[in-house]
Each structure stands twice: as C-alpha cells, then as structure tokens.
Design an enzyme around this catalytic site. Structure first.
Site, PDB file in Angstrom:
ATOM      1  N   ASP A  43       0.717  -1.098   0.027  1.00 53.64           N
ATOM      2  CA  ASP A  43      -0.148  -0.215  -0.173  1.00 53.64           C
ATOM      3  C   ASP A  43       0.911   1.048   0.201  1.00 53.64           C
ATOM      4  O   ASP A  43       0.014   2.060  -0.665  1.00 53.64           O
ATOM      5  CB  ASP A  43      -0.966   0.007   1.053  1.00 53.64           C
ATOM      6  CG  ASP A  43      -1.644  -0.739   1.110  1.00 53.64           C
ATOM      7  OD1 ASP A  43      -2.779  -1.056   2.263  1.00 53.64           O
ATOM      8  OD2 ASP A  43      -2.288  -1.543  -0.308  1.00 53.64           O
ATOM      9  N   GLU A  45       3.432   1.492  -1.384  1.00 54.76           N
ATOM     10  CA  GLU A  45       4.073   1.797  -2.666  1.00 54.76           C
ATOM     11  C   GLU A  45       3.680   2.553  -3.538  1.00 54.76           C
ATOM     12  O   GLU A  45       3.519   3.247  -4.695  1.00 54.76           O
ATOM     13  CB  GLU A  45       4.704   0.563  -3.377  1.00 54.76           C
ATOM     14  CG  GLU A  45       6.275   0.369  -2.396  1.00 54.76           C
ATOM     15  CD  GLU A  45       6.884  -0.953  -2.768  1.00 54.76           C
ATOM     16  OE1 GLU A  45       7.465  -1.609  -3.856  1.00 54.76           O
ATOM     17  OE2 GLU A  45       5.532  -2.251  -2.696  1.00 54.76           O
ATOM     18  N   GLU A 123      -7.121   5.677 -37.500  1.00 53.87           N
ATOM     19  CA  GLU A 123      -8.842   5.759 -36.462  1.00 53.87           C
ATOM     20  C   GLU A 123      -8.801   6.628 -35.062  1.00 53.87           C
ATOM     21  O   GLU A 123      -8.199   7.247 -35.202  1.00 53.87           O
ATOM     22  CB  GLU A 123      -8.982   4.655 -36.351  1.00 53.87           C
ATOM     23  CG  GLU A 123      -9.094   3.368 -36.762  1.00 53.87           C
ATOM     24  CD  GLU A 123      -8.707   1.370 -35.748  1.00 53.87           C
ATOM     25  OE1 GLU A 123      -9.573   2.120 -34.605  1.00 53.87           O
ATOM     26  OE2 GLU A 123      -8.543   0.723 -36.351  1.00 53.87           O
ATOM     27  N   LYS A 125      -9.683   7.658 -32.154  1.00 56.43           N
ATOM     28  CA  LYS A 125      -9.761   6.999 -30.256  1.00 56.43           C
ATOM     29  C   LYS A 125     -11.114   7.755 -29.564  1.00 56.43           C
ATOM     30  O   LYS A 125     -11.014   8.525 -29.051  1.00 56.43           O
ATOM     31  CB  LYS A 125      -8.006   7.792 -29.731  1.00 56.43           C
ATOM     32  CG  LYS A 125      -8.095   6.785 -28.351  1.00 56.43           C
ATOM     33  CD  LYS A 125      -6.694   6.851 -27.647  1.00 56.43           C
ATOM     34  CE  LYS A 125      -6.291   5.798 -26.545  1.00 56.43           C
ATOM     35  NZ  LYS A 125      -7.690   6.019 -25.342  1.00 56.43           N
ATOM     36  N   LYS A 300      -2.625   2.358 -36.772  1.00 56.79           N
ATOM     37  CA  LYS A 300      -1.876   1.605 -36.867  1.00 56.79           C
ATOM     38  C   LYS A 300      -1.660   0.998 -38.222  1.00 56.79           C
ATOM     39  O   LYS A 300      -2.062   1.577 -38.983  1.00 56.79           O
ATOM     40  CB  LYS A 300      -3.209   0.335 -36.553  1.00 56.79           C
ATOM     41  CG  LYS A 300      -3.747   0.663 -35.263  1.00 56.79           C
ATOM     42  CD  LYS A 300      -5.261   0.136 -35.160  1.00 56.79           C
ATOM     43  CE  LYS A 300      -6.257   0.177 -33.747  1.00 56.79           C
ATOM     44  NZ  LYS A 300      -7.466  -0.173 -33.778  1.00 56.79           N
ATOM     45  N   CYS A 421     -28.894  45.601  -7.094  1.00 53.99           N
ATOM     46  CA  CYS A 421     -30.012  47.349  -6.587  1.00 53.99           C
ATOM     47  C   CYS A 421     -30.925  46.434  -5.195  1.00 53.99           C
ATOM     48  O   CYS A 421     -31.479  47.484  -5.596  1.00 53.99           O
ATOM     49  CB  CYS A 421     -30.418  47.609  -7.953  1.00 53.99           C
ATOM     50  SG  CYS A 421     -31.656  46.608  -8.314  1.00 53.99           S
ATOM     51  N   CYS A 443     -31.007  49.864 -12.245  1.00 56.78           N
ATOM     52  CA  CYS A 443     -30.035  48.674 -11.896  1.00 56.78           C
ATOM     53  C   CYS A 443     -28.669  49.348 -12.123  1.00 56.78           C
ATOM     54  O   CYS A 443     -28.308  49.281 -13.464  1.00 56.78           O
ATOM     55  CB  CYS A 443     -30.373  47.624 -11.982  1.00 56.78           C
ATOM     56  SG  CYS A 443     -29.748  46.666 -11.535  1.00 56.78           S
TER      57      CYS A 443
HETATM   58  S1  IVH Z   1      -7.253  -0.354 -30.157  1.00 54.67           S
HETATM   59  C1  IVH Z   1      -4.494  -3.581 -29.301  1.00 54.67           C
HETATM   60  N1  IVH Z   1      -8.542   1.607 -31.264  1.00 54.67           N
HETATM   61  O1  IVH Z   1      -7.938   3.203 -26.008  1.00 54.67           O
HETATM   62  C2  IVH Z   1      -4.694  -2.287 -29.955  1.00 54.67           C
HETATM   63  N2  IVH Z   1      -8.673   1.454 -28.784  1.00 54.67           N
HETATM   64  O2  IVH Z   1      -6.333   3.623 -24.515  1.00 54.67           O
HETATM   65  C3  IVH Z   1      -5.843  -1.641 -28.635  1.00 54.67           C
HETATM   66  N3  IVH Z   1      -9.571   3.226 -28.215  1.00 54.67           N
HETATM   67  O3  IVH Z   1      -8.200   0.295 -24.504  1.00 54.67           O
HETATM   68  C4  IVH Z   1      -6.812  -0.974 -28.648  1.00 54.67           C
HETATM   69  N4  IVH Z   1     -10.266   4.171 -29.330  1.00 54.67           N
HETATM   70  O4  IVH Z   1     -10.051   0.644 -25.289  1.00 54.67           O
HETATM   71  C5  IVH Z   1      -7.944   1.228 -30.396  1.00 54.67           C
HETATM   72  N5  IVH Z   1      -9.370   3.592 -32.500  1.00 54.67           N
HETATM   73  C6  IVH Z   1      -9.808   2.473 -31.093  1.00 54.67           C
HETATM   74  C7  IVH Z   1     -10.073   2.925 -30.045  1.00 54.67           C
HETATM   75  C8  IVH Z   1      -9.226   2.569 -28.841  1.00 54.67           C
HETATM   76  C9  IVH Z   1     -10.915   4.254 -27.520  1.00 54.67           C
HETATM   77  C10 IVH Z   1      -9.661   2.636 -25.853  1.00 54.67           C
HETATM   78  C11 IVH Z   1      -9.388   1.678 -26.430  1.00 54.67           C
HETATM   79  C12 IVH Z   1      -8.143   0.864 -25.800  1.00 54.67           C
HETATM   80  C13 IVH Z   1      -8.008   2.165 -24.999  1.00 54.67           C
HETATM   81  C14 IVH Z   1      -6.658   2.255 -24.671  1.00 54.67           C
END
Ligand code: IVH
Length: 729
Positions: A43, A45, A123, A125, A300, A421, A443
């Site tokens: 805990d 750490e 893609e 996020k 990716k 006021c 006012c």
């Molecule tokens: S790929 C093995 N693609 O972000 C590859 N993740 O911070 C792993 N996420 O846990 C994920 N959009 O829940 C991938 N276009 C996207 C994503 C995405 C959101 C989330 C996902 C992951 C987290 C990581």
C-alpha cells in the site's frame, strides 16, 4: 460570464508522457488490488506512486483530467457483476502527445519491420468504455468490460439491448469463434438529459459521458440500459478461430461491416506519416463534428503479418500508438456559484472555479444558465466538477465528481433579490424559470452592461471605452453621484466630470473587482486621471471617440439601445426600411412586422421599448447632442448586387472580423444568417470553421474561402460560384 484568457498549453511532451505512464501503472495496480485481489506492491508503494502523480498535477493542473487516477475513485470492481476471463488479453495503447513522439514511433516501426512497404490505418480514439464481444458460430454469447485487461465483468444482457450490436453475425465467412473489441459510447447531448433525470430521481449525476456509458452498461436491470442511447464502434479483433481472413486490418473491418458490426466511417488508410499528420490535423479541427467524444487518434500498422513481426509488450502492441489531443475536460473545484445581471436584466447563475487551463485557455468562470440547470446538473458549491471547454465553445460544467464529496459541500440557493440593486426578481415571462431584475433604469449592473455593449464593436464601436470605463461611469466610489444616470448622458460627458472619478477596476467576465495578485486587495483606480490629476491620454481620446460616434449609421445606434431581441441583423432591417429613429418610433406593430427580417417578437419589443418615457428621453438627449439618428437623404447605398442571397460566415477570416464580413455582405443587400440550410446561397469559411462547414458539404451548399469571399463582394454571385468548392467535386 465566460472567463477565457488565451494561454498556450504549457505541459511539455515529456511531462505528459511521464504522467501517462504513472497513471497507467496506478490503474494497473488498482485493477490488481480490486479486481483480482492480488496486489503486487505494498500500500505504501502504491501511495508513493499516487503522490508522484499528484505532484505532477500540482505543477501542471491541466493534467488533472477527469480520467486521471487522482480524480477517480476505484469503484470499477466493486460491482456484483460476474467476472469473466478474456480469451486473449485486452491490451492498452502507448501514447504520444506531439509530432516528435509520433515520428519516433513511426521510425521504430520502420526499423523493426525492415520495410517501408507498409500502410498506416488511422482511427479515432473513441472516449468511451472498452468492451469485448464473443461470437461463437456467429452468435453473440458474451459481452464483457475490459476490466483489468485479463478479467472483465459480464455485461451480456445489457449489451444485448444496444441496437447497433448484432446478436447474430450475418453474411459470408463467419468464423467459428471471434472476439470483437470496441468502444461503447454515450452521445454528448443525451448525457445532459440523463443527468437531469438521475438528479430528479435522487441518484448521483455522472461526471461526463464516459462515466454515463460505463454506468449504463453496468446497470443491474438491462431494461434500464435498453432505454439509454448507447452506441458502439468496433476497433479490433481478439481471438479468431476457424478463419483465414484478409491480410490487412482495414480489410478485416470491411468484412466485419458485412457481418453487421458497427465499424467507424472515419477510418482512413494512408501511405505515410504525412497522411497520418493530415488525419490528426483534420480531426483536431473537427473533433465535434463526430457523434462521439474523441480524445485522440489511434494509428495502426495496417498489414497484419507485419503487426505480428512487431508483437506486443505485456501492456500494449508495438504496432499501434495513440496520439492524444490536449484534453478538453479537466477537474477543478467549484469555489462558488455567483449571480450576474446582464444588460437586459436577465439574472444568471455562473460558476466560479479554481482557475484551470483547458483546451489552451485559462478558465475561471462558466455559465450555469438558470437555477434549474444548476439543479439538473446536481452540482454543489465545493464540489470537484468536470469542466469542459470544447474548442471555441463557452466553458461549461458537465457535472460533479460525486464520489469525491466530503460532506462540506452546500447547495446553491437562487437569491430572490437582484445582487446589485436589491430589487425583487421576477420571472422573465410568466411561468418562466429565468429571472430578471425589473429595475432596468436604476440597476447599476444593467446600465454598466448596456453601456459596455453600446460602446462595443457591434454598436457604436468607441475605442478606449471598455468595461472598466463603463463601470467607472456608472458605479464610482468617488464622487458618490455617478456622471451617467443612463445612456442619455453619454454624449454630454466632459473631461471635468471624468477627472475626479475613482472606481473599482471590474473584471468583465465576472463583474467582480479585480484583485492585486500580491496583496489580494481589490483594485481601485482614478480611471480617467493620472497620479498628478491630469487627464489620461486614453480618456481624452475616448471623449474624441465618443464625439465621432455621433456619426455612426442608424443601424449601429439602434443595436446599441439594447432593445430586447434587436441585434445587429434586426437593427439593419429596421434602419434600411424606416431610415430614421422617429419613423421607427411612429411605426405601428403591423408596419414593423411587414419589414423583411422583423418578426412579431421584435416588433412587440420595439413598441414596448419606445413606450417607456425614459427611453424616449434618451433619444431626445442624443438628438440634442447631435447624434445622427437618420440616414441622410440621397444616401441610397446604390446597387445591391447581393440582394436575395443568404450567406453564412464561419471560422476566422484573415482580413475581416466576423462583424466586418457581415457588414460587407449586408451593405450589398445579402441576408446573413447563423445556420446552414438548403436555402443558404454560400457558406464563407475561414480557419477552424467547425460543423457549419460539414453541414454545407452535406447539403451541397457552395463554400467560399477568403479569396472566394473577395470574389463574391467584388464581382458578385456568378463569379463566386465559379470559384466555390462544392461537395459534388
Ligand atoms: S486499439 C490492441 N483503437 O483506448 C489495441 N483502442 O487507451 C488496443 N480505444 O483500451 C486498442 N478508440 O479501449 C484502439 N480506435 C481505437 C480506440 C481504442 C478507443 C480505447 C481502447 C483502449 C484504450 C487505450
């Protein structure tokens, strides 16, 4: 009431990286502790890690985002949901925060795969909740949260209620077993409604849409989940058996789509890093044209065999990277809820928060609209709250982090009297929740705000006449009698009246006195005289500018009167039609409504305004002072080459202010509106245009850049159409 002083984001990329690493470690330890009952550090750490993270956030408050482990209470595994082990681990992603980090990753990829013959799949996020769907022989048999990455929670019945997720995969080549990974999200607009309903039902509100997605998915009763607007985007595949699939991830997504899975329409395959940069820049600007929240871009390697060559660490794949945008949501303390009075008397609660930098600017105030909104958001004074500032949008409080409450928080009570006021407040309209101070003339707050607007860019545009001057002229500490009783006295101001004035230096965002940063004392000043008592140059210039303002066009004078509902567009329409203030005053309601661009509400408001004695007295005094209250005869503005066109201006133009662009259009006869529809003739687009650009493309409305705008003004609509961009091209 929106505090928004531009300040560049100050957090160096290394610090962001260090923060992200620490945050991730802490999350992992928490997950082990709560999820698997198998902690690997003591805990003490653990606390040390958390303290380091807190220290970084002290130094860089911008890092204190709502998803930081310092801001979350570890509730994830306290649920009664059954645990399930994922067949293959759900990995996380490494993060980069700038171009250098991205380039370094791409270089490593290139070196390790040993070929430049590869592609990047870009893609979004998605800021939601990661889920894992298991399909056996095409049937959805299980849905689980990510949990620790190894072990998640069984949320099958709840996920079954999400319309977008197929219970059965359809089409060709469906494998014997497949794990589909994706993100479930809760759309932003629906989030606000959900919170209001929760508060009304006595439940704790959610801090942000991500938490509401998580809460909705982990409901005990799937019938409740079914009522919520959850969506999903697929972003990967786990175990895949009995299947020989495409060799590119983008190809796999195409296939998943044919099976009925919700793949993202925003994914793009690019050849090189410049393509990635373009994607990142594009969505950096259009973050809010997407249905879900995004906090970055995931890049990716598209070739699956090359992904295999790079492999993964125990935490994250080496073949993917997350490029994180600067956060738009941060946590901060709600110090107080104050009440401000606007120029039309509207009384609005607003939040005063501990100042934080968010989306590149420092924020200290955020509007709360009215007491019902405060209630619906469920925020208490003293709460830690999530503050969101999306691009150039006004900062807003999303909700409280209810789990961080310690019992000292208190509820906001809307005052019954005007804070400036003391007049009892009334509803704006019968039965309305919005309140106003009815003391329009007396006012001091209303007069101050009206004067500031009157001198502002949309109206008389009086240089050197800013908020401090407006406050000093209406609420001086000395002399006790303010030189302006109302705006009627503006053009009679003399230098002798200005010199003795001492006043608080008021802040425009809050209407509160500014404080000396060292002593903390409220600032006062002899606003118009220097220390020796001689007039300041500014003050003299201001008087000259007031004199010059007597010649402003009628439409600007009308705008400056703060007649309810009469903004620059309605004022322009009235001025064009009647050409003198007297004729506007004498016009009947029917005559007013007959003007193109004037509706019943505006007409009524104009009649009501002129019915007040003290309003007519303002006009009388201005007339006596020589203010030009009519368009001179023969001032026909000549041909109106843009008559009949409706134009929308969006984004920042280089050579025009927004108002300047509007005026240039209106003076040529065009109608300028705020939203794009099929009837829009052109959309003029500057930098950072936002969703109106997308709408124009969608509706195939011709779009003009600044050069095209010049063509429209100079050569007319036909020439402009030739240089316009349109979605068909
Ligand atoms: S790929 C093995 N693609 O972000 C590859 N993740 O911070 C792993 N996420 O846990 C994920 N959009 O829940 C991938 N276009 C996207 C994503 C995405 C959101 C989330 C996902 C992951 C987290 C990581």
């Amino acid at each position: 009431m929106a505090g928004d002083k531009q300040a560049e984001t100050t957090v160096p990329a290394e610090v962001r990286e260090k923060h992200a690493r620490l945050a991730e470690q802490i999350e992992e330890h928490r997950a082990r502790y709560y999820g698997k009952d198998a902690p690997v550090i003591s805990d003490a750490e653990f606390d040390e890690l958390l303290r380091s993270l807190q220290a970084l956030e002290e130094e860089y408050p911008e890092l204190r985002t709502p998803d930081s482990p310092t801001q979350k209470v570890a509730v994830e595994f306290k649920s009664d949901l059954a645990k399930v082990e994922h067949r293959s681990p759900m990995l996380s992603l490494d993060n980069v925060f700038d171009d250098a980090g991205l380039a370094a990753w791409a270089e490593r990829v290139q070196r390790d795969v040993g070929t430049s013959d590869h592609h990047f799949l870009c893609e979004l996020k998605v800021d939601g909740l990661a889920v894992n769907l298991t399909y056996e022989d095409g049937r959805l048999v299980r849905a689980a949260t990510r949990g620790t990455g190894q072990i998640g929670e069984d949320i099958t019945p709840n996920v079954m209620t999400i319309g977008e997720i197929p219970h059965r995969l359809r089409g060709e080549r469906v494998p014997r077993l497949v794990e589909i990974r994706g993100e479930v999200y809760f759309p932003m607009e629906a989030f606000q409604d959900l919170n209001a309903r929760r508060v009304a039902a006595g439940e704790k509100p959610y801090a942000n849409p991500r938490n509401s997605a998580s809460g909705s998915l982990r409901q005990k009763d799937p019938k409740v989940t079914a009522t919520l607007p959850l969506h999903m985007v697929v972003h990967g595949v786990g175990v895949l058996e009995g299947f020989d699939g495409p060799s590119r991830l983008s190809g796999v997504y195409d296939l998943l789509k044919t099976w009925g899975l919700p793949t993202s329409p925003h994914n793009r395959v690019v050849d090189d890093l410049d393509g990635v940069r373009e994607f990142i820049a594009h969505y950096g600007e259009h973050r809010h044209s997407v249905a879900h929240e995004i906090d970055g871009v995931v890049v990716k390697l598209d070739e699956i065999p090359l992904q295999g060559r790079l492999g993964s660490t125990s935490r994250a794949p080496r073949w993917a990277i997350a490029y994180k945008y600067a956060p738009e949501e941060v946590n901060t303390k709600l110090v107080n809820i104050r009440v401000g009075v606007g120029r039309t008397g509207r009384v609005t609660p607003y939040a005063q928060v501990e100042p934080v930098t968010v989306a590149g600017s420092e924020v200290e105030f955020a509007t709360l609209h009215n007491q019902d909104v405060v209630k619906a958001k469920g925020v208490l004074i003293g709460d830690t709250v999530v503050l969101r500032k999306a691009g150039d949008v006004i900062p807003e409080i999303l909700g409280p982090v209810a789990d961080l409450r310690d019992g000292t928080e208190r509820e906001f009570v809307m005052p019954a009297e005007c804070p400036e006021c003391g007049t009892p407040l009334r509803p704006m309209k019968e039965g309305d929740v919005d309140l106003r101070c009815p003391n329009a003339r007396g006012c001091p707050a209303q007069l101050r705000e009206r004067l500031f607007y009157l001198a502002g860019r949309k109206a008389l545009d009086i240089e050197h006449f800013g908020y401090v001057a407006a406050a000093a002229l209406t609420q001086p500490l000395q002399p006790e009698d303010p030189p302006l009783k109302d705006e009627g006295d503006l053009f009679g101001l003399t230098v002798e009246q200005l010199l003795p004035i001492t006043a608080y230096v008021l802040d425009q965002d809050s209407g509160l006195p500014k404080r000396d940063p060292e002593t903390g004392e409220e600032k006062t000043a002899t606003v118009f005289a220097n220390k020796e008592g001689a007039p300041r140059k500014n003050a003299l210039a201001m008087l000259e500018n007031i004199e010059a303002a007597k010649q402003r066009p009628l439409a600007r004078v009308l705008t400056g009167l703060s007649i309810r509902h009469v903004g620059p567009v309605a004022a322009e329409a009235l001025a064009r039609e009647f050409r003198s203030i007297d004729r506007i005053e004498q016009a009947s309601e029917e005559e007013l409504v007959a003007v193109d661009g004037v509706g019943e509400i505006v007409a009524k408001a104009v009649k009501e305004w002129f019915a007040e004695d003290w309003h007519r007295e303002i006009i009388r005094k201005w007339k006596a002072a020589g203010v030009r209250l009519e368009e001179e005869a023969g001032e026909d503005r000549g041909p109106r080459p843009l008559e009949g066109l409706t134009v929308v201006v969006t984004g920042t133009l280089e050579d025009f202010t927004r108002d300047g662009a509007k005026e240039a259009l209106q003076s040529r006869g065009a109608k300028v509106t705020g939203s794009v529809s099929k009837k829009t003739s052109f959309v003029v687009v500057g930098d950072n245009p936002g969703s109106k650009y997308d709408k124009a493309m969608q509706l195939k409305v011709p779009v003009l850049n600044e050069r095209g705008f010049g063509v429209l003004l100079g050569q007319g609509p036909d020439a402009a159409a030739e240089v316009a961009l349109s979605a068909e091209e």
